[in-house]
Scaffold this motif. Structure first.
Motif, PDB file in Angstrom:
ATOM      1  N   VAL A 118      18.957 111.238  27.314  1.00  0.00           N
ATOM      2  CA  VAL A 118      18.779 111.458  25.876  1.00  0.00           C
ATOM      3  C   VAL A 118      19.284 112.845  25.483  1.00  0.00           C
ATOM      4  O   VAL A 118      20.022 113.004  24.502  1.00  0.00           O
ATOM      5  N   LEU A 119      18.929 113.828  26.290  1.00  0.00           N
ATOM      6  CA  LEU A 119      19.320 115.209  25.983  1.00  0.00           C
ATOM      7  C   LEU A 119      20.839 115.380  26.025  1.00  0.00           C
ATOM      8  O   LEU A 119      21.438 115.983  25.127  1.00  0.00           O
ATOM      9  N   LEU A 120      21.457 114.827  27.063  1.00  0.00           N
ATOM     10  CA  LEU A 120      22.910 114.928  27.189  1.00  0.00           C
ATOM     11  C   LEU A 120      23.590 114.217  26.017  1.00  0.00           C
ATOM     12  O   LEU A 120      24.584 114.712  25.472  1.00  0.00           O
ATOM     13  N   SER A 121      23.045 113.079  25.614  1.00  0.00           N
ATOM     14  CA  SER A 121      23.607 112.347  24.475  1.00  0.00           C
ATOM     15  C   SER A 121      23.519 113.185  23.204  1.00  0.00           C
ATOM     16  O   SER A 121      24.472 113.244  22.414  1.00  0.00           O
ATOM     17  N   LEU A 122      22.370 113.830  23.000  1.00  0.00           N
ATOM     18  CA  LEU A 122      22.177 114.659  21.800  1.00  0.00           C
ATOM     19  C   LEU A 122      23.124 115.851  21.802  1.00  0.00           C
ATOM     20  O   LEU A 122      23.733 116.179  20.775  1.00  0.00           O
ATOM     21  N   VAL A 123      23.252 116.498  22.967  1.00  0.00           N
ATOM     22  CA  VAL A 123      24.150 117.647  23.072  1.00  0.00           C
ATOM     23  C   VAL A 123      25.592 117.212  22.791  1.00  0.00           C
ATOM     24  O   VAL A 123      26.315 117.851  22.019  1.00  0.00           O
ATOM     25  N   ALA A 124      26.008 116.102  23.404  1.00  0.00           N
ATOM     26  CA  ALA A 124      27.375 115.610  23.232  1.00  0.00           C
ATOM     27  C   ALA A 124      27.634 115.249  21.772  1.00  0.00           C
ATOM     28  O   ALA A 124      28.687 115.539  21.219  1.00  0.00           O
ATOM     29  N   PHE A 125      26.635 114.639  21.153  1.00  0.00           N
ATOM     30  CA  PHE A 125      26.827 114.166  19.787  1.00  0.00           C
ATOM     31  C   PHE A 125      26.823 115.325  18.794  1.00  0.00           C
ATOM     32  O   PHE A 125      27.665 115.399  17.902  1.00  0.00           O
ATOM     33  N   THR A 126      25.890 116.249  18.975  1.00  0.00           N
ATOM     34  CA  THR A 126      25.831 117.419  18.097  1.00  0.00           C
ATOM     35  C   THR A 126      27.065 118.286  18.303  1.00  0.00           C
ATOM     36  O   THR A 126      27.730 118.698  17.350  1.00  0.00           O
ATOM     37  N   GLY A 127      27.370 118.551  19.575  1.00  0.00           N
ATOM     38  CA  GLY A 127      28.563 119.337  19.899  1.00  0.00           C
ATOM     39  C   GLY A 127      29.816 118.677  19.365  1.00  0.00           C
ATOM     40  O   GLY A 127      30.684 119.329  18.776  1.00  0.00           O
ATOM     41  N   GLY A 128      29.882 117.363  19.558  1.00  0.00           N
ATOM     42  CA  GLY A 128      31.047 116.610  19.088  1.00  0.00           C
ATOM     43  C   GLY A 128      31.217 116.723  17.582  1.00  0.00           C
ATOM     44  O   GLY A 128      32.326 116.909  17.078  1.00  0.00           O
ATOM     45  N   ALA A 129      30.113 116.642  16.858  1.00  0.00           N
ATOM     46  CA  ALA A 129      30.161 116.745  15.398  1.00  0.00           C
ATOM     47  C   ALA A 129      30.631 118.136  14.975  1.00  0.00           C
ATOM     48  O   ALA A 129      31.441 118.288  14.048  1.00  0.00           O
ATOM     49  N   LEU A 130      30.151 119.162  15.668  1.00  0.00           N
ATOM     50  CA  LEU A 130      30.526 120.542  15.331  1.00  0.00           C
ATOM     51  C   LEU A 130      32.001 120.808  15.630  1.00  0.00           C
ATOM     52  O   LEU A 130      32.662 121.549  14.908  1.00  0.00           O
ATOM     53  N   VAL A 131      32.504 120.222  16.699  1.00  0.00           N
ATOM     54  CA  VAL A 131      33.929 120.383  17.017  1.00  0.00           C
ATOM     55  C   VAL A 131      34.776 119.596  16.018  1.00  0.00           C
ATOM     56  O   VAL A 131      35.867 120.015  15.624  1.00  0.00           O
ATOM     57  N   THR A 132      34.249 118.445  15.591  1.00  0.00           N
ATOM     58  CA  THR A 132      35.017 117.563  14.710  1.00  0.00           C
ATOM     59  C   THR A 132      35.262 118.174  13.335  1.00  0.00           C
ATOM     60  O   THR A 132      36.364 118.071  12.796  1.00  0.00           O
ATOM     61  N   LEU A 133      34.238 118.829  12.772  1.00  0.00           N
ATOM     62  CA  LEU A 133      34.358 119.299  11.382  1.00  0.00           C
ATOM     63  C   LEU A 133      35.565 120.201  11.119  1.00  0.00           C
ATOM     64  O   LEU A 133      36.357 119.912  10.219  1.00  0.00           O
ATOM     65  N   PRO A 134      35.741 121.286  11.888  1.00  0.00           N
ATOM     66  CA  PRO A 134      36.926 122.110  11.633  1.00  0.00           C
ATOM     67  C   PRO A 134      38.231 121.353  11.873  1.00  0.00           C
ATOM     68  O   PRO A 134      39.193 121.520  11.130  1.00  0.00           O
ATOM     69  N   LEU A 135      38.261 120.508  12.910  1.00  0.00           N
ATOM     70  CA  LEU A 135      39.472 119.736  13.195  1.00  0.00           C
ATOM     71  C   LEU A 135      39.770 118.753  12.066  1.00  0.00           C
ATOM     72  O   LEU A 135      40.928 118.506  11.722  1.00  0.00           O
TER      73      LEU A 135
END
Length: 212
Positions: free
Chosen positions: A28-45
């Motif tokens: 669950v934690l890894l999924s949350l980190v990946a998803f939150t991190g992924g969203a943060l990387v996605t926005l500027p791109l």
């Protein structure tokens, strides 16, 4: 271990379940980190993809194709062993987080970009487009969260102890692979099923409101 008697043979079903639950936290934690991190990387791109010149867009396209077009398993290996090449001592947790964040962002970029592209042209961006695009994007985004959770299982290959890895370790001590992995599968189902149902519900809700 209970009173040090007969070491591993005294693994009860409850021991198996308890160990899987503990490992499930990491899933669950890894999924949350990946998803939150992924969203943060996605926005500027995403902003670059919407506003950038042709070269910028080509680079972002390449980024998406790289992560969508190669197996996540390989990305995890490269993150784990690649970072080590630079003399950085990398934990399985770090490597898995980085690889899954990049993997997630490549897909979210496509989903979110597609949602903005789906809107009629010439609307004032932030006031109108953002909320509408959000409504289009939310169902596939929640649906993709299911892929991320399932993707975390591959982190077991670089020694990260989440649900799948715990299952393998428990099988080695209990010799009951069917029982253990049936429980592992149940664990993923409990995590993923509500999300996929919710994604479908949102899709229907959006489609219904869209046609009126």
């Amino acid at each position: 271990m209970a009173g040090g008697t007969g070491l591993m043979t005294t693994f009860t079903d409850w021991d198996i379940i308890r160990n899987l639950l503990l490992a499930g936290r990491w899933t669950v934690l890894l999924s949350l980190v990946a998803f939150t991190g992924g969203a943060l990387v996605t926005l500027p791109l995403l902003l670059l993809r919407l506003t950038g010149g042709r070269q910028v867009k080509r680079l972002i396209r390449g980024y998406i194709e790289l992560f969508q077009g190669t197996p996540l398993l390989m990305q995890l290996f490269l993150a784990f062993f690649g970072v080590a090449l630079f003399g950085v001592d990398v934990s399985a947790w770090t490597a898995a987080s980085v690889a899954l964040t990049l993997y997630t962002s490549a897909f979210l970029l496509d989903i979110w970009f597609g949602s903005i592209r789906a809107l009629p042209k010439g609307q004032t961006l932030y006031r109108v487009v953002a909320p509408q695009a959000l409504r289009i994007a939310i169902a596939p985004t929640v649906g993709f969260a299911v892929q991320v959770i399932k993707g975390t299982a591959l982190a077991s290959i670089i020694g990260f102890v989440e649900l799948t890895k715990a299952g393998t370790m428990l099988t080695n001590v209990t010799y009951q692979p069917f029982k253990v992995f049936a429980l592992v599968a149940l664990g993923y189902f409990i995590l993923c099923y509500p999300l996929s149902r919710y994604s479908r519900y949102l899709e229907n809700k959006f489609n219904a409101s869209h046609h009126h």
